[in-house]
Design a protein around this motif. Structure first.
Motif, PDB file in Angstrom:
ATOM      1  N   ASP A  50      62.193  36.570  46.851  1.00 45.83           N
ATOM      2  CA  ASP A  50      61.895  35.030  47.365  1.00 45.83           C
ATOM      3  C   ASP A  50      60.704  34.419  46.437  1.00 45.83           C
ATOM      4  O   ASP A  50      59.495  35.203  46.645  1.00 45.83           O
ATOM      5  CB  ASP A  50      61.442  35.273  48.917  1.00 45.83           C
ATOM      6  N   ILE A  51      60.819  33.585  45.588  1.00 48.04           N
ATOM      7  CA  ILE A  51      59.943  33.210  44.787  1.00 48.04           C
ATOM      8  C   ILE A  51      59.453  31.849  45.137  1.00 48.04           C
ATOM      9  O   ILE A  51      59.882  30.587  45.622  1.00 48.04           O
ATOM     10  CB  ILE A  51      60.613  32.814  43.541  1.00 48.04           C
ATOM     11  N   LEU A  52      57.870  31.918  45.168  1.00 52.08           N
ATOM     12  CA  LEU A  52      57.100  30.565  45.462  1.00 52.08           C
ATOM     13  C   LEU A  52      56.514  30.097  44.385  1.00 52.08           C
ATOM     14  O   LEU A  52      55.572  30.751  43.540  1.00 52.08           O
ATOM     15  CB  LEU A  52      56.034  30.840  46.653  1.00 52.08           C
ATOM     16  N   TYR A  53      56.691  29.042  43.736  1.00 51.55           N
ATOM     17  CA  TYR A  53      55.928  28.380  42.614  1.00 51.55           C
ATOM     18  C   TYR A  53      54.748  27.806  43.026  1.00 51.55           C
ATOM     19  O   TYR A  53      54.616  26.750  43.870  1.00 51.55           O
ATOM     20  CB  TYR A  53      56.659  27.618  41.761  1.00 51.55           C
ATOM     21  N   LEU A  54      53.735  28.187  42.371  1.00 59.80           N
ATOM     22  CA  LEU A  54      52.214  27.365  42.767  1.00 59.80           C
ATOM     23  C   LEU A  54      51.937  26.845  41.479  1.00 59.80           C
ATOM     24  O   LEU A  54      52.687  26.709  40.371  1.00 59.80           O
ATOM     25  CB  LEU A  54      51.277  28.406  43.214  1.00 59.80           C
ATOM     26  N   SER A  55      50.703  26.295  41.535  1.00 58.79           N
ATOM     27  CA  SER A  55      50.223  25.343  40.321  1.00 58.79           C
ATOM     28  C   SER A  55      50.069  26.207  39.209  1.00 58.79           C
ATOM     29  O   SER A  55      51.215  25.954  37.974  1.00 58.79           O
ATOM     30  CB  SER A  55      48.938  24.891  40.390  1.00 58.79           C
ATOM     31  N   HIS A  56      49.531  27.564  38.789  1.00 59.50           N
ATOM     32  CA  HIS A  56      49.470  28.365  37.699  1.00 59.50           C
ATOM     33  C   HIS A  56      49.846  29.760  38.207  1.00 59.50           C
ATOM     34  O   HIS A  56      48.980  30.576  37.593  1.00 59.50           O
ATOM     35  CB  HIS A  56      48.159  28.241  36.913  1.00 59.50           C
ATOM     36  N   SER A  57      50.761  29.817  39.548  1.00 58.59           N
ATOM     37  CA  SER A  57      50.818  31.269  39.790  1.00 58.59           C
ATOM     38  C   SER A  57      52.149  31.277  40.305  1.00 58.59           C
ATOM     39  O   SER A  57      52.604  30.163  40.748  1.00 58.59           O
ATOM     40  CB  SER A  57      49.770  31.956  40.620  1.00 58.59           C
ATOM     41  N   ILE A  58      52.641  32.466  40.574  1.00 60.90           N
ATOM     42  CA  ILE A  58      53.901  32.717  41.168  1.00 60.90           C
ATOM     43  C   ILE A  58      53.708  33.849  42.243  1.00 60.90           C
ATOM     44  O   ILE A  58      53.005  34.658  41.823  1.00 60.90           O
ATOM     45  CB  ILE A  58      55.184  32.976  40.121  1.00 60.90           C
ATOM     46  N   SER A  59      54.173  33.656  43.415  1.00 68.00           N
ATOM     47  CA  SER A  59      54.379  34.534  44.233  1.00 68.00           C
ATOM     48  C   SER A  59      55.875  35.168  44.543  1.00 68.00           C
ATOM     49  O   SER A  59      56.514  34.247  44.838  1.00 68.00           O
ATOM     50  CB  SER A  59      53.883  34.283  45.718  1.00 68.00           C
ATOM     51  N   ILE A  60      56.297  36.313  44.511  1.00 75.63           N
ATOM     52  CA  ILE A  60      57.417  36.799  44.806  1.00 75.63           C
ATOM     53  C   ILE A  60      57.322  37.709  45.770  1.00 75.63           C
ATOM     54  O   ILE A  60      56.659  38.942  45.752  1.00 75.63           O
ATOM     55  CB  ILE A  60      58.018  37.685  43.463  1.00 75.63           C
ATOM     56  N   THR A  61      58.479  37.705  46.985  1.00 78.67           N
ATOM     57  CA  THR A  61      58.584  38.485  48.026  1.00 78.67           C
ATOM     58  C   THR A  61      59.712  39.041  48.218  1.00 78.67           C
ATOM     59  O   THR A  61      60.716  38.543  47.867  1.00 78.67           O
ATOM     60  CB  THR A  61      58.140  37.889  49.359  1.00 78.67           C
ATOM     61  N   PHE A  62      59.766  40.690  48.230  1.00 79.88           N
ATOM     62  CA  PHE A  62      60.972  41.374  48.401  1.00 79.88           C
ATOM     63  C   PHE A  62      61.091  41.788  49.908  1.00 79.88           C
ATOM     64  O   PHE A  62      60.273  42.005  50.578  1.00 79.88           O
ATOM     65  CB  PHE A  62      60.703  42.568  47.319  1.00 79.88           C
ATOM     66  N   VAL A  63      62.304  42.036  50.375  1.00 80.82           N
ATOM     67  CA  VAL A  63      62.755  42.615  51.512  1.00 80.82           C
ATOM     68  C   VAL A  63      61.962  43.922  51.806  1.00 80.82           C
ATOM     69  O   VAL A  63      61.668  44.178  52.909  1.00 80.82           O
ATOM     70  CB  VAL A  63      64.237  42.689  51.928  1.00 80.82           C
ATOM     71  N   THR A  64      61.945  44.918  50.899  1.00 77.46           N
ATOM     72  CA  THR A  64      61.557  46.002  51.025  1.00 77.46           C
ATOM     73  C   THR A  64      60.531  46.236  49.791  1.00 77.46           C
ATOM     74  O   THR A  64      60.677  45.557  48.658  1.00 77.46           O
ATOM     75  CB  THR A  64      62.625  47.212  51.249  1.00 77.46           C
ATOM     76  N   ALA A  65      59.693  47.502  49.824  1.00 71.68           N
ATOM     77  CA  ALA A  65      58.989  47.860  48.685  1.00 71.68           C
ATOM     78  C   ALA A  65      59.793  48.177  47.389  1.00 71.68           C
ATOM     79  O   ALA A  65      60.726  49.005  47.880  1.00 71.68           O
ATOM     80  CB  ALA A  65      57.984  48.707  49.270  1.00 71.68           C
ATOM     81  N   ILE A  66      59.614  47.830  46.410  1.00 74.08           N
ATOM     82  CA  ILE A  66      60.202  48.124  45.171  1.00 74.08           C
ATOM     83  C   ILE A  66      59.440  48.457  43.991  1.00 74.08           C
ATOM     84  O   ILE A  66      58.284  47.863  43.858  1.00 74.08           O
ATOM     85  CB  ILE A  66      61.465  47.277  45.156  1.00 74.08           C
ATOM     86  N   SER A  67      60.005  48.785  42.913  1.00 73.34           N
ATOM     87  CA  SER A  67      59.228  49.088  41.790  1.00 73.34           C
ATOM     88  C   SER A  67      60.088  48.465  40.667  1.00 73.34           C
ATOM     89  O   SER A  67      61.112  48.408  40.538  1.00 73.34           O
ATOM     90  CB  SER A  67      59.045  50.419  41.234  1.00 73.34           C
ATOM     91  N   GLY A  68      59.260  47.795  39.457  1.00 75.57           N
ATOM     92  CA  GLY A  68      59.988  47.009  38.507  1.00 75.57           C
ATOM     93  C   GLY A  68      59.349  46.198  37.639  1.00 75.57           C
ATOM     94  O   GLY A  68      57.930  46.365  37.639  1.00 75.57           O
ATOM     95  N   THR A  69      59.602  45.274  36.994  1.00 74.29           N
ATOM     96  CA  THR A  69      59.182  44.496  36.006  1.00 74.29           C
ATOM     97  C   THR A  69      59.392  43.008  36.226  1.00 74.29           C
ATOM     98  O   THR A  69      60.595  42.527  36.420  1.00 74.29           O
ATOM     99  CB  THR A  69      59.500  44.719  34.622  1.00 74.29           C
ATOM    100  N   VAL A  70      58.609  41.892  36.024  1.00 70.67           N
ATOM    101  CA  VAL A  70      58.845  40.568  36.015  1.00 70.67           C
ATOM    102  C   VAL A  70      58.388  40.049  34.801  1.00 70.67           C
ATOM    103  O   VAL A  70      57.769  40.221  34.183  1.00 70.67           O
ATOM    104  CB  VAL A  70      57.864  40.116  37.132  1.00 70.67           C
ATOM    105  N   TYR A  71      59.610  39.208  34.333  1.00 71.38           N
ATOM    106  CA  TYR A  71      59.430  38.573  32.901  1.00 71.38           C
ATOM    107  C   TYR A  71      59.343  36.978  33.123  1.00 71.38           C
ATOM    108  O   TYR A  71      60.183  36.635  33.919  1.00 71.38           O
ATOM    109  CB  TYR A  71      60.413  38.991  32.011  1.00 71.38           C
ATOM    110  N   LEU A  72      58.333  36.320  32.838  1.00 69.72           N
ATOM    111  CA  LEU A  72      58.156  34.936  33.042  1.00 69.72           C
ATOM    112  C   LEU A  72      58.258  34.398  31.410  1.00 69.72           C
ATOM    113  O   LEU A  72      57.683  35.014  30.458  1.00 69.72           O
ATOM    114  CB  LEU A  72      56.796  34.576  33.469  1.00 69.72           C
ATOM    115  N   SER A  73      59.094  33.248  30.987  1.00 73.05           N
ATOM    116  CA  SER A  73      59.345  32.759  29.891  1.00 73.05           C
ATOM    117  C   SER A  73      59.224  31.176  30.248  1.00 73.05           C
ATOM    118  O   SER A  73      59.698  30.712  31.319  1.00 73.05           O
ATOM    119  CB  SER A  73      60.134  33.433  29.039  1.00 73.05           C
TER     120      SER A  73
END
Length: 73
Positions: A50-73
């Protein structure tokens, strides 16, 4: 085994953020636009959050705890 499909290409600025066992991730960025977001788990699968775009940041929420990588471009 899944193969990650994301490759930003030459000359593309990207922000990479790794996370471990988290149900939410916050990322600051300096883009002047809403960046493209690709989230990949540790097995290489593209996943959704679940992605929330803010001015100069992003908040991502998952249903459960998970590990990985986020790529922004």
């Amino acid at each position: 085994m899944a193969i990650p499909i994301y490759n930003p290409g030459v000359g593309v600025t990207q922000t990479v953020t790794e996370f471990t066992n988290q149900s939410s991730v916050s990322i600051s960025h300096s883009y002047s636009y809403k960046p493209r977001i690709i989230i990949v788990d540790t097995d290489g699968n593209v996943i959704w959050g679940d992605i929330l775009y803010l001015s100069h940041s992003i908040s991502i929420t998952f249903v459960t705890a998970i590990s990985g990588t986020v790529y922004l471009s």
